[in-house]
Design a protein around this motif. Structure first.
Motif, PDB file in Angstrom:
ATOM      1  N   ARG A   4      22.665  -5.007  20.566  1.00 18.82           N
ATOM      2  CA  ARG A   4      24.032  -4.622  20.201  1.00 18.82           C
ATOM      3  C   ARG A   4      24.855  -5.846  19.805  1.00 18.82           C
ATOM      4  O   ARG A   4      25.688  -5.784  18.904  1.00 18.82           O
ATOM      5  N   ILE A   5      24.637  -6.933  20.521  1.00 14.18           N
ATOM      6  CA  ILE A   5      25.403  -8.156  20.267  1.00 14.18           C
ATOM      7  C   ILE A   5      24.974  -8.796  18.952  1.00 14.18           C
ATOM      8  O   ILE A   5      25.789  -9.382  18.238  1.00 14.18           O
ATOM      9  N   HIS A   6      23.691  -8.669  18.622  1.00 11.85           N
ATOM     10  CA  HIS A   6      23.187  -9.181  17.338  1.00 11.85           C
ATOM     11  C   HIS A   6      23.580  -8.199  16.239  1.00 11.85           C
ATOM     12  O   HIS A   6      23.121  -7.055  16.222  1.00 11.85           O
ATOM     13  N   THR A   7      24.435  -8.635  15.328  1.00 10.28           N
ATOM     14  CA  THR A   7      24.954  -7.712  14.316  1.00 10.28           C
ATOM     15  C   THR A   7      24.421  -7.965  12.914  1.00 10.28           C
ATOM     16  O   THR A   7      24.562  -7.113  12.050  1.00 10.28           O
ATOM     17  N   ARG A   8      23.820  -9.136  12.672  1.00  7.98           N
ATOM     18  CA  ARG A   8      23.279  -9.377  11.330  1.00  7.98           C
ATOM     19  C   ARG A   8      22.244 -10.491  11.357  1.00  7.98           C
ATOM     20  O   ARG A   8      22.320 -11.398  12.186  1.00  7.98           O
ATOM     21  N   THR A   9      21.272 -10.379  10.435  1.00  6.42           N
ATOM     22  CA  THR A   9      20.318 -11.443  10.164  1.00  6.42           C
ATOM     23  C   THR A   9      20.458 -11.808   8.697  1.00  6.42           C
ATOM     24  O   THR A   9      20.481 -10.924   7.832  1.00  6.42           O
ATOM     25  N   LEU A  10      20.589 -13.086   8.419  1.00  8.24           N
ATOM     26  CA  LEU A  10      20.816 -13.517   7.049  1.00  8.24           C
ATOM     27  C   LEU A  10      19.945 -14.726   6.722  1.00  8.24           C
ATOM     28  O   LEU A  10      19.241 -15.264   7.594  1.00  8.24           O
ATOM     29  N   THR A  11      19.971 -15.137   5.463  1.00  9.84           N
ATOM     30  CA  THR A  11      19.245 -16.320   5.018  1.00  9.84           C
ATOM     31  C   THR A  11      20.219 -17.483   4.839  1.00  9.84           C
ATOM     32  O   THR A  11      21.441 -17.297   4.847  1.00  9.84           O
ATOM     33  N   MET A  12      19.671 -18.663   4.620  1.00  5.05           N
ATOM     34  CA  MET A  12      20.536 -19.829   4.416  1.00  5.05           C
ATOM     35  C   MET A  12      21.427 -19.676   3.188  1.00  5.05           C
ATOM     36  O   MET A  12      22.563 -20.165   3.168  1.00  5.05           O
ATOM     37  N   ASP A  13      20.943 -18.977   2.176  1.00  2.79           N
ATOM     38  CA  ASP A  13      21.741 -18.807   0.959  1.00  2.79           C
ATOM     39  C   ASP A  13      23.026 -18.021   1.209  1.00  2.79           C
ATOM     40  O   ASP A  13      24.000 -18.165   0.472  1.00  2.79           O
ATOM     41  N   ALA A  14      23.016 -17.178   2.252  1.00  2.00           N
ATOM     42  CA  ALA A  14      24.181 -16.335   2.540  1.00  2.00           C
ATOM     43  C   ALA A  14      25.178 -17.000   3.486  1.00  2.00           C
ATOM     44  O   ALA A  14      26.213 -16.407   3.806  1.00  2.00           O
ATOM     45  N   LEU A  15      24.898 -18.227   3.922  1.00  2.00           N
ATOM     46  CA  LEU A  15      25.769 -18.876   4.899  1.00  2.00           C
ATOM     47  C   LEU A  15      27.210 -19.088   4.410  1.00  2.00           C
ATOM     48  O   LEU A  15      28.151 -18.807   5.165  1.00  2.00           O
ATOM     49  N   PRO A  16      27.436 -19.584   3.189  1.00  2.00           N
ATOM     50  CA  PRO A  16      28.831 -19.848   2.795  1.00  2.00           C
ATOM     51  C   PRO A  16      29.737 -18.629   2.898  1.00  2.00           C
ATOM     52  O   PRO A  16      30.885 -18.742   3.356  1.00  2.00           O
ATOM     53  N   ALA A  17      29.250 -17.463   2.507  1.00  2.00           N
ATOM     54  CA  ALA A  17      30.068 -16.254   2.576  1.00  2.00           C
ATOM     55  C   ALA A  17      30.377 -15.889   4.024  1.00  2.00           C
ATOM     56  O   ALA A  17      31.507 -15.492   4.361  1.00  2.00           O
ATOM     57  N   LEU A  18      29.385 -16.032   4.906  1.00  2.00           N
ATOM     58  CA  LEU A  18      29.624 -15.727   6.313  1.00  2.00           C
ATOM     59  C   LEU A  18      30.603 -16.725   6.927  1.00  2.00           C
ATOM     60  O   LEU A  18      31.469 -16.340   7.733  1.00  2.00           O
ATOM     61  N   PHE A  19      30.491 -17.989   6.572  1.00  2.00           N
ATOM     62  CA  PHE A  19      31.438 -18.980   7.079  1.00  2.00           C
ATOM     63  C   PHE A  19      32.875 -18.573   6.771  1.00  2.00           C
ATOM     64  O   PHE A  19      33.759 -18.643   7.627  1.00  2.00           O
ATOM     65  N   GLU A  20      33.117 -18.152   5.548  1.00  2.00           N
ATOM     66  CA  GLU A  20      34.463 -17.752   5.157  1.00  2.00           C
ATOM     67  C   GLU A  20      34.924 -16.538   5.952  1.00  2.00           C
ATOM     68  O   GLU A  20      36.084 -16.454   6.376  1.00  2.00           O
ATOM     69  N   ASP A  21      34.022 -15.579   6.169  1.00  2.00           N
ATOM     70  CA  ASP A  21      34.372 -14.399   6.957  1.00  2.00           C
ATOM     71  C   ASP A  21      34.721 -14.790   8.395  1.00  2.00           C
ATOM     72  O   ASP A  21      35.684 -14.265   8.986  1.00  2.00           O
ATOM     73  N   MET A  22      33.937 -15.693   8.977  1.00  2.00           N
ATOM     74  CA  MET A  22      34.197 -16.105  10.353  1.00  2.00           C
ATOM     75  C   MET A  22      35.555 -16.775  10.476  1.00  2.00           C
ATOM     76  O   MET A  22      36.342 -16.476  11.389  1.00  2.00           O
ATOM     77  N   LEU A  23      35.858 -17.673   9.561  1.00  2.00           N
ATOM     78  CA  LEU A  23      37.114 -18.405   9.645  1.00  2.00           C
ATOM     79  C   LEU A  23      38.319 -17.514   9.370  1.00  2.00           C
ATOM     80  O   LEU A  23      39.427 -17.799   9.829  1.00  2.00           O
ATOM     81  N   ALA A  24      38.075 -16.412   8.655  1.00  2.00           N
ATOM     82  CA  ALA A  24      39.148 -15.457   8.369  1.00  2.00           C
ATOM     83  C   ALA A  24      39.238 -14.359   9.424  1.00  2.00           C
ATOM     84  O   ALA A  24      40.061 -13.450   9.307  1.00  2.00           O
ATOM     85  N   GLY A  25      38.380 -14.419  10.445  1.00  2.00           N
ATOM     86  CA  GLY A  25      38.410 -13.424  11.511  1.00  2.00           C
ATOM     87  C   GLY A  25      37.793 -12.093  11.139  1.00  2.00           C
ATOM     88  O   GLY A  25      38.072 -11.067  11.768  1.00  2.00           O
ATOM     89  N   ARG A  26      36.911 -12.098  10.127  1.00  2.00           N
ATOM     90  CA  ARG A  26      36.319 -10.842   9.662  1.00  2.00           C
ATOM     91  C   ARG A  26      34.905 -10.606  10.203  1.00  2.00           C
ATOM     92  O   ARG A  26      34.256  -9.640   9.809  1.00  2.00           O
ATOM     93  N   SER A  27      34.419 -11.453  11.073  1.00  2.00           N
ATOM     94  CA  SER A  27      33.060 -11.275  11.585  1.00  2.00           C
ATOM     95  C   SER A  27      33.109 -10.806  13.030  1.00  2.00           C
ATOM     96  O   SER A  27      34.106 -10.981  13.734  1.00  2.00           O
ATOM     97  N   PHE A  28      32.012 -10.217  13.479  1.00  2.00           N
ATOM     98  CA  PHE A  28      31.923  -9.719  14.844  1.00  2.00           C
ATOM     99  C   PHE A  28      30.467  -9.790  15.283  1.00  2.00           C
ATOM    100  O   PHE A  28      29.553  -9.500  14.513  1.00  2.00           O
ATOM    101  N   GLY A  29      30.251 -10.189  16.526  1.00  2.00           N
ATOM    102  CA  GLY A  29      28.891 -10.251  17.041  1.00  2.00           C
ATOM    103  C   GLY A  29      28.196 -11.545  16.656  1.00  2.00           C
ATOM    104  O   GLY A  29      28.772 -12.441  16.049  1.00  2.00           O
ATOM    105  N   ARG A  30      26.928 -11.615  17.017  1.00  2.00           N
ATOM    106  CA  ARG A  30      26.138 -12.814  16.800  1.00  2.00           C
ATOM    107  C   ARG A  30      25.283 -12.668  15.547  1.00  2.00           C
ATOM    108  O   ARG A  30      24.595 -11.674  15.350  1.00  2.00           O
ATOM    109  N   SER A  31      25.310 -13.708  14.712  1.00  3.06           N
ATOM    110  CA  SER A  31      24.522 -13.738  13.479  1.00  3.06           C
ATOM    111  C   SER A  31      23.354 -14.695  13.632  1.00  3.06           C
ATOM    112  O   SER A  31      23.522 -15.815  14.123  1.00  3.06           O
TER     113      SER A  31
END
Length: 333
Positions: free
Chosen positions: A298-325
């Motif tokens: 439940r805590i793990h909400t997504r698995t991604l590749t290194m190529d997808a990191l920049p988009a996730l970084f922006e989401d995290m800093l904007a408060g749009r992410s939840f759970g552990r990636s």
């Protein structure tokens, strides 16, 4: 080992601050006795700050990002590790003073390399990562200082953040009644599912500001600092422990010595990055066994590749992410 491999590398030079996936050779990596083929890494708020340059995390450039890593040994000059061993490393200068886990190949110092304990997969170890290790280290410090469930419920602040939600699950598995504190009421059902007995809205915790109040909690695991930490100290039962690991609200602490000298309350600092090896091994053994969270799926909400990191970084800093990636570096664990 292939001559080249992919890594998410961070630069800061005459061309500016930038990060992205590029090809490296083994000789490009920081020195270390243990070479691993990375299976997984994780994404922490600190990684987002480092990857975007919005926080001063790296002390030298260029470096590969990723403060956590798990994989299999492919070479070692230290007899404690052999080819094929499953290992992990969290903190210990990764993506700060040395190359981190966002790389298909990582070279690690043997002193900070931990054999994966039975009971954990490599992927599970990275769902936990620095966040889970921090919560486990807090519990270890508290129990070493005589914290017991009989003292009363444990308040966990920032409960919907990565560290907090893992803390709710870990402390619950260890037999403590958990009272989760968060400003996100829409996540209360989720926190109850993780094991929280009660969920408290931080905006409705009307601490009086007095040096001491009626004892409400047997102890606390605080991720936010500031007035919240001061309020927890004032409401902790005699000889309870308050473990502090964060400053999401404020780095300042306006309090008095009264909880310490009247009730014997203990304020314990939790600094996970440079934890001594013996404590590090104790925490990971517990996290693989009696403290292992029951709700990692439940805590793990997504698995991604290194190529997808920049988009996730922006989401995290904007408060749009939840759970552990989790970052899947190579296809198999």
């Amino acid at each position: 080992m292939r001559d080249t491999f992919r890594a998410f590398r961070i630069h800061n030079d005459d061309d500016g601050y930038r990060a992205g996936v590029e090809s490296l050779h083994l000789d490009d990596l920081s020195p270390g006795e243990v070479v691993i083929r990375t299976a997984y890494s994780s994404v922490n708020y600190k990684d987002a700050l480092a990857g975007t340059g919005k926080g001063k995390i790296l002390r030298t450039f260029p470096l590969n990002g990723g403060i956590d890593v798990a994989g299999h040994v492919i070479a070692s000059t230290d007899a404690a590790f052999k080819e094929g061993d499953a290992v992990l490393c969290t903190g210990c200068g990764l993506s700060e003073t040395r190359d981190g886990g966002y790389s298909e190949v990582v070279r690690l110092p043997a002193q900070w390399t931990i054999l994966l304990p039975p009971g954990l997969s490599l992927k599970e170890s990275m769902i936990l990562g620095t966040a889970g290790f921090t919560a486990g280290l807090a519990l270890l410090h508290m129990q070493d200082n005589r914290q017991k469930p009989e003292l009363g419920p444990i308040a966990i602040t920032g409960a919907t953040g990565g560290v907090g939600m893992l803390g709710v699950d870990i402390f619950s598995q260890a037999g403590y009644e958990v009272h989760a504190i968060s400003g996100k009421r829409d996540r209360f059902d989720f926190l109850h599912e993780l094991g929280a007995r009660e969920c408290l809205d931080r905006k409705e915790l009307n601490f009086s500001g007095k040096p001491m109040e009626s004892a409400r909690f047997g102890g606390a695991f605080d991720c936010v600092g500031g007035d919240m930490l001061a309020g927890l100290l004032a409401t902790t039962a005699p000889y309870g422990n308050v473990a502090c690991c964060g400053l999401a609200a404020s780095p300042k602490l306006d309090t008095t010595v009264m909880p310490f000298i009247i009730r014997g309350v203990n304020l314990l600092g939790v600094a996970s990055a440079g934890t001594a090896r013996d404590q590090r091994e104790r925490v990971w053994q517990h996290l693989a066994d009696d403290w292992k969270p029951a709700h990692l799926d439940r805590i793990h909400t997504r698995t991604l590749t290194m190529d997808a990191l920049p988009a996730l970084f922006e989401d995290m800093l904007a408060g749009r992410s939840f759970g552990r990636s989790v970052v899947q570096i190579t296809p198999k664990d």
